[in-house]
Design a protein around this motif. Structure first.
Motif, PDB file in Angstrom:
ATOM      1  N   HIS A   6      27.775 -31.963 -37.603  1.00 42.17           N
ATOM      2  CA  HIS A   6      29.181 -31.823 -37.192  1.00 42.17           C
ATOM      3  C   HIS A   6      29.547 -30.373 -36.880  1.00 42.17           C
ATOM      4  N   ASP A  52      32.486 -35.202 -42.167  1.00 37.66           N
ATOM      5  CA  ASP A  52      32.559 -35.469 -40.735  1.00 37.66           C
ATOM      6  C   ASP A  52      31.138 -35.442 -40.185  1.00 37.66           C
ATOM      7  N   HIS A 112      39.312 -30.014 -44.628  1.00 38.64           N
ATOM      8  CA  HIS A 112      38.467 -30.314 -45.791  1.00 38.64           C
ATOM      9  C   HIS A 112      38.461 -29.184 -46.825  1.00 38.64           C
TER      10      HIS A 112
HETATM   11 ZN   LIG Z   1      35.440 -31.402 -39.553  1.00 38.13          ZN
END
Ligand SMILES: [Zn+2]
Length: 645
Positions: free
Chosen positions: A331, A354, A249
């Motif tokens: 997460h 996530d 990310h």
């Molecule tokens: Zn992640």
């Protein structure tokens, strides 16, 4: 006069009229999303306890009050008075005065005691000395990342304020368009895991959400040059929003600055620090493997300089027509579900990033409680119809069994783990199991970046699960400070001592056995049939971890050498140690968790985009949500654009 100047003048007049007549306003300025009010009467301002809150709700802005530099007392004088106000137990380490803005940064072991109940001690400080206090925590475990980031930001303070003022004017510019639409373009992570990147656009604004790499496929980057993205020039992006620090990310966020992006990055404070740690390591690994990294450490520093940290629940203007609110995603440390409110009640989009829906040992479960969400962009890592994970308690029992069996054979347990998240989860499991006598107390050696990542966790206990946070606030109960945890910082020599020593547990990066100190542990302990290699995380296709899981027991030594940088040699390493896999320690929601996240939303979204999963997972999840909850669902490909209004 520009419209922003006009706006600030109007605000100054309005604020003056709201304040008691003995409190004067010398100037008002935008700094990023905040409105900063400078006053000649900071002490009186602080006496009227509720004033700032009232102003904020009246003007619907985040407001900071600072003393006009002309009325400040001398730092030496203020220092003593401040120390008198703060309780001794707070453990104040440092006071740093900034006369240009009238701020004093107070670093303390117990920030809560500097803040006081509902901020009462902070107000007392301003009432006494006039300076505006800001509090940061001294990490209970020393973290070089945290101190490097803090020192860097201190050093770049002036330039950073220029950035913030520029961003502030951008955010509060006059809206130019009468048109109304909301669109999302997928630049990556659609029908695949990795290279997360999306554009959220309105006629007025373009926001980039995440910008990651694809693990194991270095060349595959998000479609940043699409006309929707940077194709029209880096300055056409208003803001970057980073959901969390995992490299799939965040890895390519610094690259944006190489391309000429000069705007803000919104993320939580821990995400900023972890992004610094992980992207610098990303450059390191690339160099070691002989690849040319896409950017340099200079761009990582630029990225950190442009971060505007937000806390969970802060509703923040990030463009004339967009408000952003972060919520806990459960997460990893600092991970955020990102909620965008567009226009004045026009439309709402949430990006899950996530998520983990249930509580874990480390985090409270993901928040899915929003006043409104018309469209949800949902991760689907475990969205496949059979992607159910082992129950947490069962997983922990399985792990303690593996450890006990290995201990009885006099062997060692080697656990490859990601530095951020899984390692701390396992540390908590081990600490409790030892405390309760479920496994014998033995040393737990932490190698690679695990110790540093743990230190960052302890710097931000507010982001951890409630009961864990409370334990960290009391040093003697801080589980990460348990004495069986040992940081391997002496390199090969220390490892050899561990290898020659008693039964123990070793947690080491990398999590998928693709490099790092785990390679060294394998070459030492791999031949020992009494020891156990225990996988606790997902092993991607093509990684050495996956091959070992699949039964490989002859590993080319060159493979190990290539990764641990010793150059390698000939022959093979016979892997005689036991190999076990303990499932269930995931930072991701499983299929049930993803469905529950959507099912318990109230109101439920009209549309769901299922992303960040392989082909099968996104299709399965998308059709299940459609059938079960009668919503419009999509499994987009990369480079698709959806119009929602
Ligand atoms: Zn992640």
């Amino acid at each position: 006069m520009s419209t922003v100047e006009q706006q600030l003048d109007d605000l100054k007049a309005e604020i003056t009229s709201e304040l008691p007549s003995d409190i004067s306003v010398s100037s008002v300025k935008y700094e990023g999303p905040e409105l900063v009010v400078y006053t000649h009467d900071p002490k009186k301002f602080a006496q009227e306890g509720d004033l700032v809150r009232k102003l904020a709700s009246k003007l619907r802005k985040r407001i900071t009050v600072r003393p006009d530099p002309s009325v400040l007392s001398r730092p030496e004088e203020a220092r003593e008075q401040i120390m008198d106000v703060i309780p001794d137990d707070a453990g104040v380490e440092d006071l740093d005065f900034h006369a240009d803005t009238g701020e004093v940064v107070i670093e303390a072991a117990k920030p809560g005691m500097v803040i006081g109940r509902h901020g009462s001690t902070l107000r007392e400080i301003t009432k006494t000395v006039g300076w505006t206090p800001e509090v940061v925590r001294t990490p209970p475990i020393e973290s070089s990342t945290v101190s490097n980031v803090r020192n860097f930001l201190k050093h770049e303070r002036d330039e950073r304020r220029d950035v913030l003022e520029r961003v502030g004017r951008q955010i509060h510019r006059e809206e130019m368009s009468d048109d109304e639409y909301v669109r999302i373009t997928t630049l990556g992570c659609s029908r695949e895991v990795g290279r997360a990147a999306f554009i959220l656009s309105t006629p007025e604004t373009r926001i980039l959400i995440d910008c990651g790499d694809k693990p194991g496929a270095e060349g595959e980057v998000p479609y940043l040059h699409a006309p929707e993205a940077l194709g029209a020039g880096p300055q056409t992006i208003d803001a970057v929003v980073l959901t969390h620090a995992h490299l799939d990310h965040s890895a390519l966020i610094p690259l944006l600055f190489k391309y000429g992006y000069d705007g803000p990055i919104y993320c939580t404070e821990p995400t900023r620090d972890l992004m610094g740690l992980l992207t610098l390591d990303y450059l390191d690994v690339a160099a070691k493997e002989g690849r040319t990294p896409p950017y340099e450490s200079e761009q990582v520093r630029e990225a950190i300089k442009h971060c505007i940290p937000l806390e969970y629940g802060d509703v923040t203007d990030i463009a004339p027509d967009v408000k952003l609110t972060f919520h806990n995603a459960g997460h990893i440390l600092g991970s955020a579900v990102s909620h965008f409110h567009i226009g004045d009640g026009l439309y709402n989009v949430a990006f899950s990033g996530d998520i983990h829906y249930e509580d874990t040992r480390l985090f409270n479960g993901a928040v899915n409680d929003f006043p409104r969400v018309e469209t949800l962009v949902l991760e689907s890592t475990y969205g496949g119809r059979n992607d159910y994970q082992t129950d947490q308690a069962d997983s922990e029992r399985n792990l303690t069994e593996v450890i006990n069996e290995t201990y009885e054979r006099d062997g060692k347990v080697v656990i490859p783990a990601f530095a951020v998240g899984r390692s701390q989860e396992i540390m908590l499991v081990l600490e409790e199991a030892m405390r309760e006598g479920d496994i014998p107390t033995m040393p737990v050696h932490l190698d690679g970046m695990i110790w540093e990542a743990t230190a960052i966790h302890t710097t931000y206990p507010e982001y951890l699960r409630d009961d864990l946070r409370d334990r960290i606030f009391h040093d003697d109960e801080n589980p990460f400070l348990a004495e069986q945890f040992n940081h391997i910082d002496g390199g090969e020599e220390e490892r050899q001592d561990v290898v020659d020593g008693e039964p123990c547990i070793i947690l080491s990066t990398s999590g998928m056995v693709t490099g790092g100190p785990i390679m060294s542990w394998l070459s030492h302990i791999g031949p020992d049939p009494d020891s156990t290699l225990t996988f606790v995380g997902y092993q991607a296709q093509g990684t050495l971890g996956r091959r070992i899981q699949n039964g490989w027991d002859e590993i080319p030594v060159s493979d190990i050498g290539r990764h641990d940088n010793s150059g390698g040699g000939r022959g093979t390493l016979s892997l005689n140690m036991n190999v076990e896999t303990v499932d269930g320690f995931s930072g991701h929601a499983d299929r049930a968790g993803l469905e529950n996240f959507v099912k318990t939303m109230n109101p439920r979204p009209e549309k769901v985009l299922c992303v960040h999963g392989d082909e099968r997972s996104v299709q399965d999840l998308s059709s299940a949500l459609y059938h079960d909850y009668n919503m419009r669902t999509f499994a987009p490909k990369n480079l698709e654009t959806f119009r929602f209004l």
